[in-house]
Design a protein around this motif. Structure first.
Motif, short mmCIF file in Angstrom:
data_model
loop_
_atom_site.label_atom_id
_atom_site.label_comp_id
_atom_site.label_asym_id
_atom_site.label_seq_id
_atom_site.Cartn_x
_atom_site.Cartn_y
_atom_site.Cartn_z
N HIS A 67 99.92 67.98 -25.06
CA HIS A 67 98.80 67.12 -25.46
C HIS A 67 98.12 67.61 -26.74
N LEU A 68 98.10 68.91 -26.96
CA LEU A 68 97.37 69.46 -28.10
C LEU A 68 98.22 69.72 -29.34
N VAL A 69 99.51 69.49 -29.26
CA VAL A 69 100.37 69.82 -30.41
C VAL A 69 99.98 69.03 -31.66
N ALA A 70 99.45 67.83 -31.50
CA ALA A 70 99.02 67.05 -32.67
C ALA A 70 97.85 67.73 -33.39
N ALA A 71 97.09 68.54 -32.66
CA ALA A 71 95.94 69.25 -33.24
C ALA A 71 96.12 70.76 -33.08
N TRP A 72 97.33 71.23 -33.28
CA TRP A 72 97.66 72.62 -33.02
C TRP A 72 96.83 73.61 -33.83
N LYS A 73 96.40 73.23 -35.01
CA LYS A 73 95.62 74.15 -35.85
C LYS A 73 94.25 74.43 -35.24
N GLU A 74 93.72 73.48 -34.50
CA GLU A 74 92.40 73.63 -33.89
C GLU A 74 92.47 74.14 -32.45
N ALA A 75 93.63 74.04 -31.83
CA ALA A 75 93.79 74.45 -30.43
C ALA A 75 94.02 75.96 -30.37
N ASN A 76 93.59 76.56 -29.28
CA ASN A 76 93.79 78.01 -29.14
C ASN A 76 94.75 78.34 -28.00
N VAL A 77 95.73 77.47 -27.80
CA VAL A 77 96.65 77.64 -26.67
C VAL A 77 98.06 78.07 -27.10
N PHE A 78 98.30 78.16 -28.39
CA PHE A 78 99.65 78.45 -28.87
C PHE A 78 99.81 79.92 -29.22
N SER A 79 101.01 80.45 -28.95
CA SER A 79 101.31 81.84 -29.30
C SER A 79 101.46 81.96 -30.82
N GLU A 80 101.46 83.19 -31.31
CA GLU A 80 101.63 83.43 -32.75
C GLU A 80 102.98 82.89 -33.22
N ARG A 81 104.00 83.05 -32.41
CA ARG A 81 105.34 82.53 -32.77
C ARG A 81 105.33 81.01 -32.82
N GLU A 82 104.68 80.37 -31.85
CA GLU A 82 104.58 78.91 -31.85
C GLU A 82 103.79 78.42 -33.06
N LEU A 83 102.69 79.10 -33.38
CA LEU A 83 101.89 78.73 -34.55
C LEU A 83 102.71 78.84 -35.84
N ALA A 84 103.47 79.90 -35.96
CA ALA A 84 104.32 80.08 -37.15
C ALA A 84 105.38 78.99 -37.23
N ALA A 85 105.98 78.66 -36.09
CA ALA A 85 107.01 77.62 -36.07
C ALA A 85 106.42 76.25 -36.40
N LEU A 86 105.26 75.94 -35.86
CA LEU A 86 104.61 74.67 -36.15
C LEU A 86 104.21 74.56 -37.62
N ALA A 87 103.68 75.65 -38.17
CA ALA A 87 103.32 75.65 -39.59
C ALA A 87 104.56 75.45 -40.46
N TRP A 88 105.64 76.15 -40.11
CA TRP A 88 106.89 76.03 -40.86
C TRP A 88 107.43 74.60 -40.76
N ALA A 89 107.44 74.05 -39.55
CA ALA A 89 107.96 72.70 -39.33
C ALA A 89 107.17 71.67 -40.15
N GLU A 90 105.85 71.80 -40.15
CA GLU A 90 105.02 70.86 -40.92
C GLU A 90 105.28 71.01 -42.42
N ALA A 91 105.35 72.24 -42.90
CA ALA A 91 105.55 72.47 -44.33
C ALA A 91 106.91 71.97 -44.79
N VAL A 92 107.94 72.22 -44.01
CA VAL A 92 109.29 71.77 -44.38
C VAL A 92 109.41 70.25 -44.27
N THR A 93 108.71 69.66 -43.31
CA THR A 93 108.72 68.21 -43.16
C THR A 93 108.00 67.54 -44.34
N ALA A 94 106.85 68.06 -44.71
CA ALA A 94 106.03 67.43 -45.75
C ALA A 94 106.51 67.76 -47.16
N LEU A 95 106.94 68.99 -47.39
CA LEU A 95 107.36 69.47 -48.71
C LEU A 95 106.39 69.04 -49.81
#
Length: 153
Positions: A67-95
């Motif tokens: 439920h919170l993945v759409a707002a992952w930057k504001e949520a405090n439920v993700f591990s450091e690895r998940e945060l890094a993966a989400l940031a990478w996925a967004e950056a590579v998607t948006a370029l």
């Protein structure tokens, strides 16, 4: 919305081959489903969002994270690895500006080996390709009858 064409052409086998590689590359399947869900949200692919939300849960991702993945930057439920993966996925998607920011790379480099980062990038590219195929073909999400009656109001 009317479906335009079937995505299951001869090229489908090539796409599925990439999918199999990503599935077998050693990255956690829950993590893969989490980024697939987020990428699909960014791209607005209803078919893929509908597919990957339950797959994320089946692969150990909590309903809260789904439920919170759409707002992952504001949520405090993700591990450091998940945060890094989400940031990478967004950056590579948006370029944005035709690059992945150095700060996102540094964050990912701490959490992923060089091979893992390469495989994570392939996973992002694969999901973006699936999103584009489903959106262009106007393939509707597959909704079972029992799901269509599950209103959350």
């Amino acid at each position: 919305m009317t479906k335009r064409f079937s995505y299951q052409t001869s090229g489908y086998q090539a796409m599925y081959g990439l999918h199999q590689y990503v599935q077998d590359c050693g990255l956690d399947h829950g993590l893969l489903e989490l980024i697939r869900l987020r990428i699909s949200q960014i791209n607005g692919c209803a078919y893929c969002i509908n597919m990957h939300a339950p797959l994320a849960q089946q692969n150990g991702i909590s309903i809260v994270k789904i439920h919170l993945v759409a707002a992952w930057k504001e949520a405090n439920v993700f591990s450091e690895r998940e945060l890094a993966a989400l940031a990478w996925a967004e950056a590579v998607t948006a370029l944005r500006d035709a690059e992945v920011p150095e700060s996102v790379y540094r964050l990912a480099k701490v959490q992923f080996s060089e091979n893992e980062l390469s495989d994570l990038t392939l996973a992002v590219a694969e999901m973006n390709a699936w999103n584009r195929l489903m959106i262009a073909s106007r393939t509707p999400p597959e909704i079972r009858q029992e799901e269509s009656n599950d209103a959350i109001y």
